[in-house]
Scaffold this motif. Structure first.
Motif, PDB file in Angstrom:
ATOM      1  N   PRO A  73     -39.958 -28.335   5.192  1.00 13.93           N
ATOM      2  CA  PRO A  73     -40.098 -28.826   3.810  1.00 13.93           C
ATOM      3  C   PRO A  73     -41.475 -28.517   3.249  1.00 13.93           C
ATOM      4  CG  PRO A  73     -39.080 -30.489   5.209  1.00 13.93           C
ATOM      5  CD  PRO A  73     -39.529 -29.391   6.123  1.00 13.93           C
ATOM      6  N   GLY A  74     -41.567 -28.499   1.933  1.00 15.01           N
ATOM      7  CA  GLY A  74     -42.815 -28.110   1.302  1.00 15.01           C
ATOM      8  C   GLY A  74     -43.984 -29.013   1.617  1.00 15.01           C
ATOM      9  N   TRP A  75     -43.733 -30.276   1.906  1.00 13.11           N
ATOM     10  CA  TRP A  75     -44.823 -31.219   2.164  1.00 13.11           C
ATOM     11  C   TRP A  75     -45.205 -31.290   3.634  1.00 13.11           C
ATOM     12  CZ3 TRP A  75     -44.049 -35.314   5.524  1.00 13.11           C
ATOM     13  CH2 TRP A  75     -42.718 -35.583   5.866  1.00 13.11           C
ATOM     14  N   LEU A  76     -44.448 -30.649   4.514  1.00 12.78           N
ATOM     15  CA  LEU A  76     -44.650 -30.762   5.958  1.00 12.78           C
ATOM     16  C   LEU A  76     -45.196 -29.455   6.509  1.00 12.78           C
ATOM     17  CD1 LEU A  76     -44.189 -32.904   8.166  1.00 12.78           C
ATOM     18  CD2 LEU A  76     -41.995 -31.809   8.644  1.00 12.78           C
ATOM     19  N   ARG A  77     -46.171 -29.561   7.411  1.00  9.57           N
ATOM     20  CA  ARG A  77     -46.785 -28.396   8.059  1.00  9.57           C
ATOM     21  C   ARG A  77     -46.784 -28.595   9.572  1.00  9.57           C
ATOM     22  NH1 ARG A  77     -52.200 -28.559   4.635  1.00  9.57           N
ATOM     23  NH2 ARG A  77     -51.542 -30.747   4.615  1.00  9.57           N
ATOM     24  N   TYR A  78     -46.887 -27.486  10.286  1.00  3.06           N
ATOM     25  CA  TYR A  78     -46.879 -27.510  11.753  1.00  3.06           C
ATOM     26  C   TYR A  78     -48.043 -26.687  12.274  1.00  3.06           C
ATOM     27  CZ  TYR A  78     -45.718 -26.179  16.521  1.00  3.06           C
ATOM     28  OH  TYR A  78     -45.787 -25.944  17.860  1.00  3.06           O
ATOM     29  N   THR A  79     -48.649 -27.142  13.358  1.00  2.00           N
ATOM     30  CA  THR A  79     -49.756 -26.411  13.974  1.00  2.00           C
ATOM     31  C   THR A  79     -49.744 -26.662  15.472  1.00  2.00           C
ATOM     32  OG1 THR A  79     -52.157 -26.070  13.972  1.00  2.00           O
ATOM     33  CG2 THR A  79     -51.375 -28.303  13.600  1.00  2.00           C
ATOM     34  N   GLN A  80     -50.148 -25.619  16.196  1.00  2.00           N
ATOM     35  CA  GLN A  80     -50.328 -25.682  17.651  1.00  2.00           C
ATOM     36  C   GLN A  80     -51.336 -24.604  18.017  1.00  2.00           C
ATOM     37  OE1 GLN A  80     -46.906 -24.757  20.052  1.00  2.00           O
ATOM     38  NE2 GLN A  80     -47.795 -25.604  21.930  1.00  2.00           N
ATOM     39  N   ARG A  81     -52.441 -25.012  18.594  1.00  2.00           N
ATOM     40  CA  ARG A  81     -53.527 -24.075  18.876  1.00  2.00           C
ATOM     41  C   ARG A  81     -53.200 -23.166  20.044  1.00  2.00           C
ATOM     42  NH1 ARG A  81     -57.734 -22.394  15.970  1.00  2.00           N
ATOM     43  NH2 ARG A  81     -57.851 -24.518  15.200  1.00  2.00           N
ATOM     44  N   HIS A  82     -52.664 -23.729  21.135  1.00  2.00           N
ATOM     45  CA  HIS A  82     -52.468 -22.973  22.374  1.00  2.00           C
ATOM     46  C   HIS A  82     -51.168 -23.437  23.009  1.00  2.00           C
ATOM     47  CE1 HIS A  82     -53.289 -21.510  26.520  1.00  2.00           C
ATOM     48  NE2 HIS A  82     -53.987 -20.586  25.887  1.00  2.00           N
ATOM     49  N   PRO A  83     -50.464 -22.561  23.761  1.00  2.00           N
ATOM     50  CA  PRO A  83     -49.218 -22.994  24.414  1.00  2.00           C
ATOM     51  C   PRO A  83     -49.399 -24.150  25.382  1.00  2.00           C
ATOM     52  CG  PRO A  83     -49.323 -20.597  24.359  1.00  2.00           C
ATOM     53  CD  PRO A  83     -50.646 -21.091  23.866  1.00  2.00           C
ATOM     54  N   HIS A  84     -50.606 -24.396  25.871  1.00  2.00           N
ATOM     55  CA  HIS A  84     -50.830 -25.526  26.765  1.00  2.00           C
ATOM     56  C   HIS A  84     -51.236 -26.791  26.007  1.00  2.00           C
ATOM     57  CE1 HIS A  84     -50.388 -23.495  30.643  1.00  2.00           C
ATOM     58  NE2 HIS A  84     -50.989 -22.452  30.103  1.00  2.00           N
ATOM     59  N   ASP A  85     -51.293 -26.734  24.670  1.00  2.00           N
ATOM     60  CA  ASP A  85     -51.635 -27.899  23.857  1.00  2.00           C
ATOM     61  C   ASP A  85     -50.379 -28.472  23.209  1.00  2.00           C
ATOM     62  OD1 ASP A  85     -54.243 -27.389  24.531  1.00  2.00           O
ATOM     63  OD2 ASP A  85     -54.664 -26.263  22.686  1.00  2.00           O
ATOM     64  N   ASN A  86     -50.504 -29.677  22.702  1.00  2.00           N
ATOM     65  CA  ASN A  86     -49.406 -30.305  21.981  1.00  2.00           C
ATOM     66  C   ASN A  86     -49.318 -29.744  20.563  1.00  2.00           C
ATOM     67  OD1 ASN A  86     -48.945 -31.882  24.249  1.00  2.00           O
ATOM     68  ND2 ASN A  86     -50.146 -33.606  23.478  1.00  2.00           N
ATOM     69  N   GLY A  87     -48.124 -29.850  19.989  1.00  2.00           N
ATOM     70  CA  GLY A  87     -47.916 -29.453  18.599  1.00  2.00           C
ATOM     71  C   GLY A  87     -47.911 -30.663  17.689  1.00  2.00           C
ATOM     72  N   PHE A  88     -48.160 -30.413  16.391  1.00  2.00           N
ATOM     73  CA  PHE A  88     -48.245 -31.505  15.426  1.00  2.00           C
ATOM     74  C   PHE A  88     -47.470 -31.118  14.168  1.00  2.00           C
ATOM     75  CE2 PHE A  88     -51.996 -32.073  18.036  1.00  2.00           C
ATOM     76  CZ  PHE A  88     -52.023 -33.445  18.247  1.00  2.00           C
ATOM     77  N   LEU A  89     -46.664 -32.057  13.689  1.00  2.00           N
ATOM     78  CA  LEU A  89     -46.049 -32.000  12.368  1.00  2.00           C
ATOM     79  C   LEU A  89     -46.785 -33.002  11.486  1.00  2.00           C
ATOM     80  CD1 LEU A  89     -42.264 -31.864  13.319  1.00  2.00           C
ATOM     81  CD2 LEU A  89     -43.532 -30.039  12.189  1.00  2.00           C
ATOM     82  N   TYR A  90     -47.330 -32.549  10.373  1.00  2.00           N
ATOM     83  CA  TYR A  90     -48.145 -33.446   9.558  1.00  2.00           C
ATOM     84  C   TYR A  90     -47.985 -33.072   8.091  1.00  2.00           C
ATOM     85  CZ  TYR A  90     -51.485 -29.567   9.263  1.00  2.00           C
ATOM     86  OH  TYR A  90     -52.074 -28.347   9.036  1.00  2.00           O
ATOM     87  N   GLY A  91     -48.258 -34.043   7.242  1.00  2.00           N
ATOM     88  CA  GLY A  91     -48.174 -33.832   5.800  1.00  2.00           C
ATOM     89  C   GLY A  91     -48.141 -35.162   5.068  1.00  2.00           C
ATOM     90  N   THR A  92     -48.182 -35.060   3.737  1.00  2.00           N
ATOM     91  CA  THR A  92     -48.152 -36.239   2.869  1.00  2.00           C
ATOM     92  C   THR A  92     -46.960 -36.110   1.923  1.00  2.00           C
ATOM     93  OG1 THR A  92     -50.561 -36.398   2.964  1.00  2.00           O
ATOM     94  CG2 THR A  92     -49.445 -37.626   1.221  1.00  2.00           C
ATOM     95  N   PRO A  93     -45.896 -36.889   2.102  1.00  2.00           N
ATOM     96  CA  PRO A  93     -44.740 -36.780   1.208  1.00  2.00           C
ATOM     97  C   PRO A  93     -45.024 -37.426  -0.151  1.00  2.00           C
ATOM     98  CG  PRO A  93     -44.373 -38.511   2.804  1.00  2.00           C
ATOM     99  CD  PRO A  93     -45.677 -37.868   3.174  1.00  2.00           C
ATOM    100  N   MET A  94     -44.338 -36.942  -1.168  1.00  2.00           N
ATOM    101  CA  MET A  94     -44.470 -37.464  -2.522  1.00  2.00           C
ATOM    102  C   MET A  94     -43.140 -38.076  -2.962  1.00  2.00           C
ATOM    103  SD  MET A  94     -47.589 -36.740  -2.723  1.00  2.00           S
ATOM    104  CE  MET A  94     -47.909 -37.338  -4.365  1.00  2.00           C
ATOM    105  N   GLU A  95     -43.126 -38.516  -4.215  1.00  2.00           N
ATOM    106  CA  GLU A  95     -41.923 -39.183  -4.725  1.00  2.00           C
ATOM    107  C   GLU A  95     -40.711 -38.262  -4.717  1.00  2.00           C
ATOM    108  OE1 GLU A  95     -41.162 -42.158  -5.614  1.00  2.00           O
ATOM    109  OE2 GLU A  95     -43.090 -43.185  -5.534  1.00  2.00           O
ATOM    110  N   GLU A  96     -40.917 -36.999  -5.042  1.00  2.00           N
ATOM    111  CA  GLU A  96     -39.780 -36.074  -5.097  1.00  2.00           C
ATOM    112  C   GLU A  96     -39.254 -35.713  -3.711  1.00  2.00           C
ATOM    113  OE1 GLU A  96     -43.673 -33.809  -5.585  1.00  2.00           O
ATOM    114  OE2 GLU A  96     -42.698 -35.585  -6.468  1.00  2.00           O
TER     115      GLU A  96
END
Length: 408
Positions: A73-96
């Motif tokens: 979704p447009g408000w959600l992003r994903y990041t993972q630095r290295h295959p041995h690190d954890n991944g993160f889904l993060y973002g700020t949702p809005m009214e729409e």
């Protein structure tokens, strides 16, 4: 025989429990983080190994997308630095963005190339919490993966509460500097990409934060920018604002946002009847005054034409009138070089004339061997004869007291 069956049944139950869809709530207007822990998915490829406590440390990557869609979704992003690190889904949702979002997660083991599919349900609920006063800080010694864990966010929140003097602070957004046009840092120790952290509160800014709005702060930051230095402490820096050195703020990139009195939207246009009002007779505008276009004609047509003509005459003079001529060039050429040149031309003409009829034609003089084909006799070097004009084709360089005759 019952123990292996119970072990297998327990492994199946654990696998079915792990594959169940998780559900998370994301309040509107508040920062949301969901951590994909590598250790949790590590045992999904071999559930029995988790029972015996033998979980391997394989490199794992995550591929995340919205259900029935290739992207998040447009408000959600994903990041993972290295295959041995954890991944993160993060973002700020809005009214729409209110509603249910099913995120499909594909877990890939980079060592065995096995895949495991999982999903998480994110429910965007609630109303946007009014935070009329917001502040955005830039942390230059952090990366986005190092700020998303809850423990690091708590440390940053404690530092900002100390500067702000408010207890109702909340994260509005966390963004990497790379998403804001920053450059990729060098892969060396001590170089970080930087993170923008925005927090909001219902309380007004403290005197420490209000120093960012002063003209003195603007002048000092402009001097720092012109000098090209980094991590310089300015007079408006709140002393002791960071307990951890990595969480210290660069005050020249700090901005305060006041949303307590938003600007009213522009008034909507008034709709008329669509009929022009009567204003008397139509009075057309007068014709424009006459204009002389001859200077424009000279600048666009005459001047380029005259310039092209001059260049043409100059080129014709160089190509035609400055030529030496064949007779003058032959007079300046040495006689030996001319004889050599004419000999080559004569031999070439002879070969061309024989190209049409190759049979019944004697061999050219230029191709005869240096011995008689019938008798096999080879003439001595002193018996060789030159051309009728007694000029050899290749003459040795004349030196004093040196015999120029051919040697045996």
């Amino acid at each position: 025989m019952a123990a292996p069956h119970w072990t297998f049944l327990l492994a199946v139950c654990v696998a079915s429990f792990l594959t169940a869809e998780a559900s998370k709530n994301a309040p509107v207007g508040q920062f949301f983080v969901f951590e994909l822990q590598k250790e949790v998915y590590q045992a999904d490829f071999n559930p029995v190994s988790k029972i015996y406590g033998q979980v391997p440390n394989d490199p794992i990557v995550f591929k995340c997308n919205k259900q029935f869609s290739p992207d998040l979704p447009g408000w959600l992003r994903y990041t993972q630095r290295h295959p041995h690190d954890n991944g993160f889904l993060y973002g700020t949702p809005m009214e729409e963005d209110r509603g249910k979002h099913i995120i499909e997660i594909t877990v890939i083991n980079r060592r065995t190339y096995e895949t495991f599919e999982d999903s998480v349900i994110i429910n965007v609920v609630g109303r946007a919490k009014l935070m009329p006063f917001q502040a955005e800080f830039f942390i230059p010694r952090r990366e986005i993966e190092k700020v998303l864990p809850p423990s690091v966010q708590y440390d940053i929140l404690q530092d900002v509460q100390k500067m702000w003097g408010a207890d109702d602070l909340g994260f509005v957004n966390i963004t990497s500097a790379l998403d804001r046009g920053g450059r990729v840092p060098l892969p060396l120790p001590g170089y970080f990409e930087g993170v923008y952290v925005k927090l909001g509160s219902e309380a007004y800014f403290s005197k420490c934060l209000q120093g960012v709005l002063t003209p003195q702060h603007t002048r000092e930051c402009e001097a720092v920018r012109l000098s090209g230095r980094q991590y310089v402490k300015v007079s408006t820096d709140c002393s002791g604002s960071c307990l951890v050195a990595s969480n210290c703020v660069e005050w020249c990139r700090t901005s305060l946002i006041d949303l307590s009195s938003p600007e009213p939207p522009p008034p909507a246009p008034t709709m008329g009847s669509g009929i022009l009002e009567t204003g008397g007779e139509f009075d057309p505008p007068e014709s424009p005054p006459p204009r002389d276009f001859f200077p424009d004609y000279v600048a666009t047509v005459i001047f380029p034409f005259v310039l092209a003509l001059i260049l043409f005459l100059l080129l014709a003079y160089i190509m035609c009138c400055r030529r030496e001529g064949l007779e003058k060039r032959d007079a300046m050429t040495p006689e030996l070089q001319l004889h050599h040149h004419h000999t080559i031309i004569e031999n070439t003409d002879e070969l061309r004339s024989m190209a049409g009829t190759r049979e019944g034609v004697p061999a050219p003089l230029s191709t005869l061997p240096m011995f008689n084909r019938r008798t096999g006799e080879r003439p001595l070097p002193l018996q060789r004869t030159y051309q009728p004009d007694n000029i050899p084709l290749i003459m040795a360089q004349q030196e004093p007291n040196v015999d120029t005759l051919p040697r045996k």
